[in-house]
Design a protein around this motif. Structure first.
Motif, mmCIF file in Angstrom:
data_model
loop_
_atom_site.group_PDB
_atom_site.id
_atom_site.type_symbol
_atom_site.label_atom_id
_atom_site.label_comp_id
_atom_site.label_asym_id
_atom_site.label_seq_id
_atom_site.Cartn_x
_atom_site.Cartn_y
_atom_site.Cartn_z
ATOM 1 N N GLN A 12 -26.352 -1.867 0.979
ATOM 2 C CA GLN A 12 -27.143 -0.795 1.575
ATOM 3 C C GLN A 12 -26.350 -0.507 2.765
ATOM 4 O O GLN A 12 -25.214 -1.006 3.365
ATOM 5 N N ALA A 13 -26.541 0.947 3.219
ATOM 6 C CA ALA A 13 -26.077 1.367 4.826
ATOM 7 C C ALA A 13 -25.914 0.166 5.873
ATOM 8 O O ALA A 13 -27.077 -0.516 5.951
ATOM 9 N N GLY A 14 -24.592 0.086 6.328
ATOM 10 C CA GLY A 14 -24.764 -0.811 7.372
ATOM 11 C C GLY A 14 -24.137 -2.200 6.955
ATOM 12 O O GLY A 14 -23.575 -3.095 7.584
ATOM 13 N N GLY A 15 -23.923 -2.478 5.451
ATOM 14 C CA GLY A 15 -23.628 -3.425 4.970
ATOM 15 C C GLY A 15 -22.085 -3.643 4.933
ATOM 16 O O GLY A 15 -21.287 -2.789 5.284
ATOM 17 N N SER A 16 -21.390 -4.630 4.158
ATOM 18 C CA SER A 16 -20.141 -4.689 4.125
ATOM 19 C C SER A 16 -19.713 -5.335 2.743
ATOM 20 O O SER A 16 -20.255 -5.810 1.870
ATOM 21 N N LEU A 17 -18.383 -4.701 2.265
ATOM 22 C CA LEU A 17 -17.892 -5.317 1.051
ATOM 23 C C LEU A 17 -16.299 -5.577 1.469
ATOM 24 O O LEU A 17 -15.752 -5.118 2.346
ATOM 25 N N ARG A 18 -15.795 -6.457 0.549
ATOM 26 C CA ARG A 18 -14.210 -6.641 0.492
ATOM 27 C C ARG A 18 -13.522 -6.413 -0.749
ATOM 28 O O ARG A 18 -14.015 -7.053 -1.606
ATOM 29 N N LEU A 19 -12.766 -5.374 -0.628
ATOM 30 C CA LEU A 19 -12.171 -5.068 -1.826
ATOM 31 C C LEU A 19 -10.744 -5.875 -2.094
ATOM 32 O O LEU A 19 -10.259 -6.017 -0.916
ATOM 33 N N SER A 20 -10.418 -6.340 -3.343
ATOM 34 C CA SER A 20 -9.216 -6.854 -3.483
ATOM 35 C C SER A 20 -8.276 -6.278 -4.487
ATOM 36 O O SER A 20 -8.893 -5.550 -5.357
ATOM 37 N N CYS A 21 -7.121 -6.210 -4.412
ATOM 38 C CA CYS A 21 -6.013 -5.571 -5.349
ATOM 39 C C CYS A 21 -4.929 -6.639 -5.554
ATOM 40 O O CYS A 21 -4.229 -6.919 -4.559
ATOM 41 N N THR A 22 -4.827 -6.940 -6.860
ATOM 42 C CA THR A 22 -3.890 -7.866 -6.956
ATOM 43 C C THR A 22 -2.772 -7.510 -7.949
ATOM 44 O O THR A 22 -3.011 -6.356 -8.833
ATOM 45 N N ALA A 23 -1.508 -7.730 -7.807
ATOM 46 C CA ALA A 23 -0.347 -7.013 -8.208
ATOM 47 C C ALA A 23 0.489 -8.106 -9.178
ATOM 48 O O ALA A 23 0.673 -8.996 -8.852
ATOM 49 N N SER A 24 1.088 -7.671 -10.307
ATOM 50 C CA SER A 24 2.053 -8.347 -11.169
ATOM 51 C C SER A 24 3.294 -8.304 -10.366
ATOM 52 O O SER A 24 3.556 -7.609 -9.684
ATOM 53 N N GLY A 25 4.019 -9.102 -10.844
ATOM 54 C CA GLY A 25 5.615 -9.162 -10.566
ATOM 55 C C GLY A 25 5.674 -9.956 -9.406
ATOM 56 O O GLY A 25 4.723 -10.384 -8.641
ATOM 57 N N ARG A 26 7.117 -9.805 -8.948
ATOM 58 C CA ARG A 26 7.344 -10.749 -7.818
ATOM 59 C C ARG A 26 8.340 -10.034 -6.734
ATOM 60 O O ARG A 26 8.943 -10.404 -5.690
#
Length: 124
Positions: A12-26
């Motif tokens: 809902q408007a006013g709410g929060s989310l946390r996006l994550s992005c993971t990567a392969s490799g070193r």
């Protein structure tokens, strides 16, 4: 580098989310990372970016003060904390990697690798 984004959803408007992005490799720390978004019928646009060290960040004006980009190089991950979400934030969000790590880019043409996108929907 392979990127995988997750964390989207319906909020809902006013709410929060946390996006994550993971990567392969070193070599994750050798890339600057960015978040972009694409709303239906619109071009993909820059949201935020962060240098490889995580020290310097850059934001689209409309998300400043509401979104925070961060990274954990030990986990090969970059995050986008989104607070005070608005219906106009509704879009598919993409993470991307660019080099060199010290250069922040807001132009998607400067990014070499892209994740598959995660849908964020903000209801009014």
């Amino acid at each position: 580098v392979q990127l995988q984004a997750c964390g989207g959803g319906l909020v809902q408007a006013g709410g929060s989310l946390r996006l994550s992005c993971t990567a392969s490799g070193r070599t994750f720390s050798t890339y600057a990372m960015g978040w972009f978004r694409q709303a239906p019928g619109k071009e993909r646009e820059f949201v935020a970016s962060i240098t490889g060290s995580g020290v310097i960040t850059n934001y689209k004006d409309s998300v400043k003060g509401r979104f925070t980009i961060s990274r954990d190089n030990a986990k090969n991950a970059v995050y986008l904390q989104m607070n005070s979400l608005k219906p106009e934030d509704t879009a598919v969000y993409y993470c991307a990697a660019s080099s060199p790590s010290y250069l922040l880019r807001s132009d998607e043409r400067g990014y070499d690798y892209w994740g598959q996108g995660t849908q964020v929907t903000v209801s009014s």
